[in-house]
Design an enzyme around this catalytic site. Structure first.
Site, PDB file in Angstrom:
ATOM      1  N   GLU A 141      -0.899  -5.377   8.977  1.00  0.00           N
ATOM      2  CA  GLU A 141      -0.042  -4.741   9.978  1.00  0.00           C
ATOM      3  C   GLU A 141      -0.594  -4.947  11.385  1.00  0.00           C
ATOM      4  O   GLU A 141      -1.810  -4.883  11.597  1.00  0.00           O
ATOM      5  CB  GLU A 141       0.058  -3.238   9.683  1.00  0.00           C
ATOM      6  N   ASP A 147       0.839  -1.208   0.000  1.00  0.00           N
ATOM      7  CA  ASP A 147       0.000   0.000   0.000  1.00  0.00           C
ATOM      8  C   ASP A 147       0.874   1.258   0.000  1.00  0.00           C
ATOM      9  O   ASP A 147       0.350   2.372  -0.038  1.00  0.00           O
ATOM     10  CB  ASP A 147      -1.013  -0.020   1.158  1.00  0.00           C
ATOM     11  N   SER A 148       2.210   1.072  -0.007  1.00  0.00           N
ATOM     12  CA  SER A 148       3.116   2.203  -0.248  1.00  0.00           C
ATOM     13  C   SER A 148       2.800   2.841  -1.596  1.00  0.00           C
ATOM     14  O   SER A 148       3.243   3.955  -1.865  1.00  0.00           O
ATOM     15  CB  SER A 148       4.572   1.729  -0.218  1.00  0.00           C
ATOM     16  N   LYS A 150      -0.765  -9.433   3.345  1.00  0.00           N
ATOM     17  CA  LYS A 150      -0.006  -8.916   4.488  1.00  0.00           C
ATOM     18  C   LYS A 150      -0.885  -7.953   5.255  1.00  0.00           C
ATOM     19  O   LYS A 150      -1.600  -7.150   4.660  1.00  0.00           O
ATOM     20  CB  LYS A 150       1.268  -8.211   4.016  1.00  0.00           C
ATOM     21  N   ASP A 203      -0.912  -6.268   0.062  1.00  0.00           N
ATOM     22  CA  ASP A 203      -1.228  -5.606   1.327  1.00  0.00           C
ATOM     23  C   ASP A 203      -2.734  -5.451   1.509  1.00  0.00           C
ATOM     24  O   ASP A 203      -3.434  -5.013   0.578  1.00  0.00           O
ATOM     25  CB  ASP A 203      -0.629  -4.191   1.333  1.00  0.00           C
ATOM     26  N   GLU A 250       9.769  -3.915  10.407  1.00  0.00           N
ATOM     27  CA  GLU A 250      10.149  -2.628   9.808  1.00  0.00           C
ATOM     28  C   GLU A 250      10.547  -1.618  10.890  1.00  0.00           C
ATOM     29  O   GLU A 250       9.883  -1.504  11.928  1.00  0.00           O
ATOM     30  CB  GLU A 250       8.964  -2.060   8.992  1.00  0.00           C
TER      31      GLU A 250
HETATM   32  O1  KIV Z   1       3.554  -1.062   1.577  1.00  0.00           O
HETATM   33  C1  KIV Z   1       4.733  -1.422   1.553  1.00  0.00           C
HETATM   34  O2  KIV Z   1       5.470  -1.208   0.586  1.00  0.00           O
HETATM   35  C2  KIV Z   1       5.246  -2.126   2.720  1.00  0.00           C
HETATM   36  C3  KIV Z   1       6.728  -2.315   2.804  1.00  0.00           C
HETATM   37  C4  KIV Z   1       7.373  -1.041   3.126  1.00  0.00           C
HETATM   38  C5  KIV Z   1       7.098  -3.404   3.739  1.00  0.00           C
HETATM   39  O3  KIV Z   1       4.517  -2.510   3.568  1.00  0.00           O
END
Ligand code: KIV
Length: 269
Positions: free
Chosen positions: A123, A53-54, A121, A92, A186
């Site tokens: 968090e 989600d970056s 993934k 994500d 992280e």
């Molecule tokens: O969203 C993302 O790119 C991430 C990484 C920084 C681990 O969660």
């Protein structure tokens, strides 16, 4: 096995990931958000792609990832999946697509799997146990993410290194106990990255967590010098594609303006 060999020349699976530590293979993971990026990573020997989600920051230009929607993640996961023949694809779960209830987590994760992800993934550690448990019961492979969790940017007061070792170890323990197959760690001190890696049996993937994790992940734009919004200390730029792109653009504009492009060889006879 050579130190530079990928985890597998065949499609990388969740069990392959779980076996990495025993086989002495350090895992490589990078973000990708579209078909062309995914093809480069897939052909380049990277073990796993994170549709992170970056993308809210590096693709959409937002200040953080909180604006990213599940529909946007589904779209990008589909684009990535079309470019992949070998990499494990982890997508994500974006902010507010799993925090409301365990049922919401399963529904959202299922949509990402239907879009082509092999795993999701999310968090958080202890506080995410109900969602982690529900995903495990639904047989959806989950990668955990503890430490500096970008979706908690406001609680943390910014993107700050997390130093409460006791809390971080408890979070990592919870994620492993809930059945996650891997764990992103992280923005923690190197000693904490090492302690978590030694404590859990699942592979840890570090980003700003030191060299002792079982693998590393970076954001595509950071690795290749394509994002100048901010530059965390843990980033190493392996190329300066932003500089190359600016030079190429200047050359293109100059040649169009001077009439040097297109040449005769670019025309149809
Ligand atoms: O969203 C993302 O790119 C991430 C990484 C920084 C681990 O969660």
């Amino acid at each position: 096995m050579s130190a530079s060999a990928p985890l597998s020349s065949k499609p990388v699976t969740v069990p392959d990931f779980l076996s990495a530590r025993a086989r002495g293979v350090r895992l490589t993971m990078l973000t990708a958000y579209d078909y062309s990026m995914a093809r480069l990573l897939d052909e380049g020997g990277v073990d796993a792609i994170l549709v992170g989600d970056s993308l809210g920051m590096v693709m959409q230009g937002n200040a953080n990832a909180l604006t990213v929607t599940l529909d946007e993640m589904i779209y990008h996961t589909r684009c990535v999946a079309r470019g992949v023949t070998r990499c494990l694809i982890v997508a994500d779960l974006p902010f507010l697509s799993y925090q409301v209830s365990p049922g919401q987590a399963v529904r959202s994760a299922g949509k990402l799997l239907k879009a082509g992800a092999h795993a999701v993934k999310l968090e958080g550690g202890v506080r995410m146990l109900p969602a982690l448990d529900a995903l495990q019961r639904a047989d959806i492979p989950v990668m955990g993410h503890v430490g500096l969790t970008p979706q908690s940017v406001h609680r943390m007061g910014g993107f700050k290194v997390q130093r409460d070792a006791e809390e971080l170890l408890a979070d990592a323990r919870a994620v492993e106990a809930a059945g996650a197959f891997s764990l992103v760690v992280e923005g923690v001190p190197t000693a904490v990255g090492k302690a978590i890696t030694e404590m859990v049996t699942i592979p840890t993937i570090g980003i700003g967590a030191g060299p002792d994790c079982d693998g590393q992940v970076l954001v595509w734009h950071d690795l290749l010098g394509l994002f100048d919004g901010f530059r965390p200390k843990f980033v190493k730029r392996y190329a300066e594609l932003g500089v190359s792109a600016r030079e190429a653009l200047a050359a293109y504009c100059a040649e169009v303006r001077s009439g040097a492009f297109p040449g005769a060889e670019h025309g149809f006879q």
